[in-house]
Design an enzyme around this catalytic site. Structure first.
Site, short mmCIF file in Angstrom:
data_model
loop_
_atom_site.label_atom_id
_atom_site.label_comp_id
_atom_site.label_asym_id
_atom_site.label_seq_id
_atom_site.Cartn_x
_atom_site.Cartn_y
_atom_site.Cartn_z
N ALA A 15 -14.48 62.40 23.06
CA ALA A 15 -13.17 61.80 23.72
C ALA A 15 -12.45 63.28 24.18
O ALA A 15 -12.35 63.44 25.24
CB ALA A 15 -11.96 60.75 23.36
N LYS A 97 -22.01 53.92 24.58
CA LYS A 97 -22.43 53.63 24.09
C LYS A 97 -23.16 53.26 23.03
O LYS A 97 -22.90 54.28 22.71
CB LYS A 97 -23.78 53.70 25.88
CG LYS A 97 -24.07 55.38 25.67
CD LYS A 97 -24.52 56.08 24.96
CE LYS A 97 -24.03 57.54 24.41
NZ LYS A 97 -25.10 58.45 23.54
#
Length: 330
Positions: A15, A97
């Site tokens: 992030a 993912k």
């Protein structure tokens, strides 16, 4: 211009490094809040990146009516729990993912989001880069002839970091989950088909909680087409995708981590070699913008949420093959 208001569940490095800058660089996104189970950690993250709100629990962020969508970069074993919680809270979801720990979990997540009427996308940012669509065009044009083989590699050496969550088996650690998902998903995208069988050999390391630190495999598709791949977290860095036809090849290098300076395509066909690009595109920002436009009903998704279930079926088969040392049919 209207903005999709984002919240982030967790303080993962991905992030910080990619998604936060991408949301800010996007045409559509606005970063509203970040949450952690440790309020001090959330506060520090908010201060570091100038995020208006921070929360000491994921539940509190999901209860915020000013947030439209959430990005989930949590460890793999938490994806299902918090994706379903976000869906019930009416938030659209971009989940890292692999979407889940297995195909059964992934299907439950897809079904929960469908029932809640929210958009769910697996965060394969490389698919949003314009050169991916261009590769499909080149293949469809017949320039490299009939498709014969695909080769994908994604490795790096993170073995020394014994505190890495990627090395915790119960949390969904391992190279196939972390980087193998890229060549596997790319092969399915390139062929437009689901595989028939897989054979995988892996290094399961006792000193790394018995996760697959390296894996090499063969994925069989109809018509004699196959993906040969290797992936892992205990090898020199490599990141490449090669598509082989009867009359030529296409190479993307770097393939799954394109950067603005070197996001090119190299095509060899008809005795000549050419390079297309660089495109100078931030794939993470493109992912953010496409996600928002899907939420607003302005675009169709590049790939449906069900695609993540199909990719998990392939990963499940790869792990089964590696553990059993047998060919596994799908």
């Amino acid at each position: 211009m209207k903005r999709l208001r984002w919240g982030i569940l967790g303080c993962a490095a991905i992030a910080d490094r990619a998604v936060i800058p991408a949301i800010r660089a996007s045409e559509t996104g606005e970063l509203v809040a970040v949450a952690s189970r440790n309020e001090e950690k959330a506060r520090a993250k908010a201060e570091e990146f100038g995020i208006p709100k921070h929360y000491g629990s994921y539940e509190a962020l999901l209860a915020d009516p000013d947030i439209d969508a959430v990005y989930i970069p949590l460890p793999n074993h938490l994806h299902k729990e918090w994706t379903i919680a976000a869906a019930k809270a009416g938030k659209h979801i971009l989940c890292e993912k692999p979407l889940a720990m297995n195909a059964v979990e992934a299907q439950e997540m897809v079904d929960a989001c469908k029932e809640a009427g929210v958009h769910l996308a697996e965060a394969f940012m490389y698919r949003h880069h314009p050169r991916i669509a261009r590769v499909k065009e080149i293949i469809a044009s017949g320039e490299i002839g009939a498709l014969r083989a695909i080769r994908g590699v994604f490795t790096y050496n993170g073995a020394a970091n014994k505190t890495d969550i990627r090395q915790v088996k119960e949390w969904g650690g391992g190279g196939l989950y972390d980087v193998g998902v890229y060549p596997l998903s790319a092969a399915r995208w390139i062929t437009g088909a689901e595989p028939e069988a897989v054979t995988v050999h892996a290094l399961f390391s006792p000193e790394h909680d018995d996760v697959d630190m390296m894996a090499s495999g063969l994925v069989e598709f109809a018509g004699g087409v196959a993906l040969t791949f290797d992936c892992g977290m205990w090898a020199a860095f490599r990141n490449e995708l090669e598509i082989v036809g009867t009359e030529g090849t296409i190479v993307l290098k770097p393939s799954f981590l394109p950067n603005k300076e070197n996001d090119v395509i190299v095509v060899q066909a008809g005795g000549e070699t050419r390079t297309e690009g660089p495109y100078g595109v931030d794939a993470y920002a493109a992912q953010s913008d496409q996600f928002a436009r899907v939420v607003w009903g302005e675009e169709a998704p590049l790939y449906p949420a069900q695609d993540a279930v199909d990719n998990m079926k392939l990963i499940d088969a790869c792990l089964e093959s590696a553990r059993s040392r047998c060919r596994v049919t799908l």
